[in-house]
Design a protein around this motif. Structure first.
Motif, PDB file in Angstrom:
ATOM      1  N   ARG A  92       1.011  -1.156  -0.154  1.00 51.34           N
ATOM      2  CA  ARG A  92       0.008   0.059   0.068  1.00 51.34           C
ATOM      3  C   ARG A  92       0.872   1.302  -0.020  1.00 51.34           C
ATOM      4  NH1 ARG A  92      -5.201   0.952   4.056  1.00 51.34           N
ATOM      5  NH2 ARG A  92      -6.366   2.480   2.568  1.00 51.34           N
ATOM      6  N   SER A  93       0.503   2.177  -0.784  1.00 49.23           N
ATOM      7  CA  SER A  93       1.110   3.543  -0.807  1.00 49.23           C
ATOM      8  C   SER A  93       1.016   4.201   0.490  1.00 49.23           C
ATOM      9  CB  SER A  93       0.746   4.279  -2.237  1.00 49.23           C
ATOM     10  OG  SER A  93      -0.584   4.685  -1.954  1.00 49.23           O
ATOM     11  N   VAL A 126      -2.909   3.998  -2.930  1.00 50.02           N
ATOM     12  CA  VAL A 126      -3.209   2.964  -4.019  1.00 50.02           C
ATOM     13  C   VAL A 126      -2.510   1.513  -3.463  1.00 50.02           C
ATOM     14  CG1 VAL A 126      -2.052   2.306  -6.136  1.00 50.02           C
ATOM     15  CG2 VAL A 126      -2.442   4.777  -5.613  1.00 50.02           C
ATOM     16  N   PHE A 127      -3.230   0.379  -3.758  1.00 57.04           N
ATOM     17  CA  PHE A 127      -2.681  -0.752  -3.398  1.00 57.04           C
ATOM     18  C   PHE A 127      -2.184  -1.531  -4.601  1.00 57.04           C
ATOM     19  CE2 PHE A 127      -6.028  -0.254  -0.321  1.00 57.04           C
ATOM     20  CZ  PHE A 127      -5.476  -0.621   0.800  1.00 57.04           C
ATOM     21  N   LYS A 128      -1.169  -1.944  -4.340  1.00 58.72           N
ATOM     22  CA  LYS A 128      -0.276  -3.167  -5.414  1.00 58.72           C
ATOM     23  C   LYS A 128      -0.537  -4.525  -4.881  1.00 58.72           C
ATOM     24  CE  LYS A 128       3.969  -3.234  -7.927  1.00 58.72           C
ATOM     25  NZ  LYS A 128       5.433  -2.841  -7.774  1.00 58.72           N
ATOM     26  N   VAL A 129      -1.044  -5.202  -5.831  1.00 57.45           N
ATOM     27  CA  VAL A 129      -1.300  -6.762  -5.794  1.00 57.45           C
ATOM     28  C   VAL A 129      -0.444  -7.275  -6.926  1.00 57.45           C
ATOM     29  CG1 VAL A 129      -2.878  -8.567  -5.590  1.00 57.45           C
ATOM     30  CG2 VAL A 129      -3.557  -6.430  -4.824  1.00 57.45           C
ATOM     31  N   ARG A 133      -2.384  -2.850  -9.883  1.00 55.20           N
ATOM     32  CA  ARG A 133      -3.019  -1.651  -9.045  1.00 55.20           C
ATOM     33  C   ARG A 133      -4.411  -1.340  -8.715  1.00 55.20           C
ATOM     34  NH1 ARG A 133       2.007   2.741  -9.433  1.00 55.20           N
ATOM     35  NH2 ARG A 133       3.551   1.074  -9.478  1.00 55.20           N
ATOM     36  N   LEU A 134      -4.985  -0.901  -7.645  1.00 58.80           N
ATOM     37  CA  LEU A 134      -6.021  -0.325  -7.546  1.00 58.80           C
ATOM     38  C   LEU A 134      -5.873   0.806  -6.317  1.00 58.80           C
ATOM     39  CD1 LEU A 134      -7.537  -1.499  -4.652  1.00 58.80           C
ATOM     40  CD2 LEU A 134      -7.215  -3.591  -5.800  1.00 58.80           C
ATOM     41  N   SER A 135      -7.019   1.556  -6.614  1.00 55.18           N
ATOM     42  CA  SER A 135      -7.130   2.902  -5.392  1.00 55.18           C
ATOM     43  C   SER A 135      -8.287   2.640  -4.790  1.00 55.18           C
ATOM     44  CB  SER A 135      -6.955   4.135  -6.226  1.00 55.18           C
ATOM     45  OG  SER A 135      -8.074   4.572  -7.020  1.00 55.18           O
ATOM     46  N   ILE A 136      -8.365   2.994  -3.417  1.00 57.18           N
ATOM     47  CA  ILE A 136      -9.252   3.347  -2.648  1.00 57.18           C
ATOM     48  C   ILE A 136      -9.401   4.673  -1.887  1.00 57.18           C
ATOM     49  CG2 ILE A 136     -10.404   2.584  -0.416  1.00 57.18           C
ATOM     50  CD1 ILE A 136      -9.430  -0.415  -0.920  1.00 57.18           C
ATOM     51  N   SER A 137     -10.258   5.311  -2.147  1.00 59.33           N
ATOM     52  CA  SER A 137     -10.627   6.585  -1.505  1.00 59.33           C
ATOM     53  C   SER A 137     -11.592   6.630  -0.402  1.00 59.33           C
ATOM     54  CB  SER A 137     -10.920   7.848  -2.604  1.00 59.33           C
ATOM     55  OG  SER A 137      -9.910   7.663  -3.547  1.00 59.33           O
ATOM     56  N   GLU A 138     -11.518   7.272   0.681  1.00 57.85           N
ATOM     57  CA  GLU A 138     -12.565   7.165   1.624  1.00 57.85           C
ATOM     58  C   GLU A 138     -12.939   8.631   2.183  1.00 57.85           C
ATOM     59  OE1 GLU A 138     -11.188   3.078   4.262  1.00 57.85           O
ATOM     60  OE2 GLU A 138      -9.696   4.817   4.007  1.00 57.85           O
ATOM     61  N   TYR A 139     -14.207   8.704   2.188  1.00 56.74           N
ATOM     62  CA  TYR A 139     -14.643  10.331   2.541  1.00 56.74           C
ATOM     63  C   TYR A 139     -15.332  10.404   3.819  1.00 56.74           C
ATOM     64  CZ  TYR A 139     -13.749  10.709  -2.321  1.00 56.74           C
ATOM     65  OH  TYR A 139     -12.946  10.714  -3.677  1.00 56.74           O
ATOM     66  N   ASN A 162       2.496  -4.409   3.944  1.00 57.73           N
ATOM     67  CA  ASN A 162       3.667  -3.868   3.436  1.00 57.73           C
ATOM     68  C   ASN A 162       3.451  -2.374   2.856  1.00 57.73           C
ATOM     69  OD1 ASN A 162       5.013  -6.015   4.107  1.00 57.73           O
ATOM     70  ND2 ASN A 162       4.468  -7.092   2.462  1.00 57.73           N
ATOM     71  N   TRP A 163       4.329  -1.434   3.319  1.00 58.19           N
ATOM     72  CA  TRP A 163       4.318  -0.105   2.706  1.00 58.19           C
ATOM     73  C   TRP A 163       5.268   0.257   1.592  1.00 58.19           C
ATOM     74  CZ3 TRP A 163       0.620   3.662   3.944  1.00 58.19           C
ATOM     75  CH2 TRP A 163      -0.176   3.435   5.328  1.00 58.19           C
ATOM     76  N   CYS A 164       4.899   0.671   0.631  1.00 56.79           N
ATOM     77  CA  CYS A 164       6.061   0.922  -0.519  1.00 56.79           C
ATOM     78  C   CYS A 164       5.915   2.079  -1.044  1.00 56.79           C
ATOM     79  CB  CYS A 164       6.089  -0.207  -1.437  1.00 56.79           C
ATOM     80  SG  CYS A 164       4.423  -0.186  -2.470  1.00 56.79           S
ATOM     81  N   ALA A 165       6.906   2.529  -1.716  1.00 57.96           N
ATOM     82  CA  ALA A 165       6.914   4.001  -2.480  1.00 57.96           C
ATOM     83  C   ALA A 165       6.689   3.487  -4.124  1.00 57.96           C
ATOM     84  CB  ALA A 165       8.143   4.611  -2.573  1.00 57.96           C
ATOM     85  N   PHE A 166       5.747   4.296  -4.470  1.00 54.64           N
ATOM     86  CA  PHE A 166       5.217   3.986  -6.005  1.00 54.64           C
ATOM     87  C   PHE A 166       6.129   4.969  -6.886  1.00 54.64           C
ATOM     88  CE2 PHE A 166       2.064   1.711  -3.819  1.00 54.64           C
ATOM     89  CZ  PHE A 166       1.705   0.784  -4.558  1.00 54.64           C
TER      90      PHE A 166
END
Length: 166
Positions: A92-93, A126-129, A133-139, A162-166
């Protein structure tokens, strides 16, 4: 984010479709790289005090095709608990957090889901599988932040991925 809303709220699936996402809803640093249609899933976390969180998942067509059966099997269950957090190959970014006020083009759509407030908070990543990739936005509105005692920095939260830099 692990779904800490589940003990308090139920997930309501608002819809899912394969279509072209509105560019204003996409995370800025990835919107240029995604071409074609995306699978878009919209949900709300709702409880007795109303809808607390509106969330949108945007999945590029290539990622959607690789995980189509798993994504459709979600129904109104959490994508985190029932897809992302079960996998060892998810990264995850860092979160991008933004305040959304009436001047923002997203404001009317968020009001439609969360009700009228002077401002909202957006948390996205952004999640990387594997290589997809896919993105999730929460409001969130102020009501959600106070009821759930959330801190916009989420510094106390230790995610299981895991955290990673994209």
């Amino acid at each position: 984010m692990r779904d800490f809303f589940l003990p308090l709220c139920q997930i309501q699936k608002l819809g899912e479709a394969l279509r072209k996402a509105d560019p204003s809803w996409k995370i800025i640093h990835i919107q240029e790289s995604w071409q074609g249609e995306e699978w878009i899933r919209e949900i709300c976390h709702a409880c007795d005090s109303g809808t607390l969180v509106y969330a949108q998942t945007i999945v590029p067509q290539q990622t959607y095709l690789a995980y189509e059966a798993e994504l459709h099997a979600l129904g109104s269950r959490s994508i985190g608990d029932h897809f992302l957090f079960k996998r060892q190959d998810v990264y995850r970014s860092p979160f991008q957090c933004t305040v959304i006020t009436e001047e923002n083009s997203l404001y009317p759509a968020i009001v439609q889901h969360l009700g009228s407030e002077t401002q909202f908070y957006k948390r996205e990543s952004v999640f990387k599988v594997k290589n997809d990739r896919l993105s999730i936005s929460e409001y969130f509105g102020c009501k959600a932040l106070s009821l759930l005692e959330l801190d916009l920095k989420w510094s106390h939260y230790a995610p299981p991925y895991n955290w990673c830099a994209f």
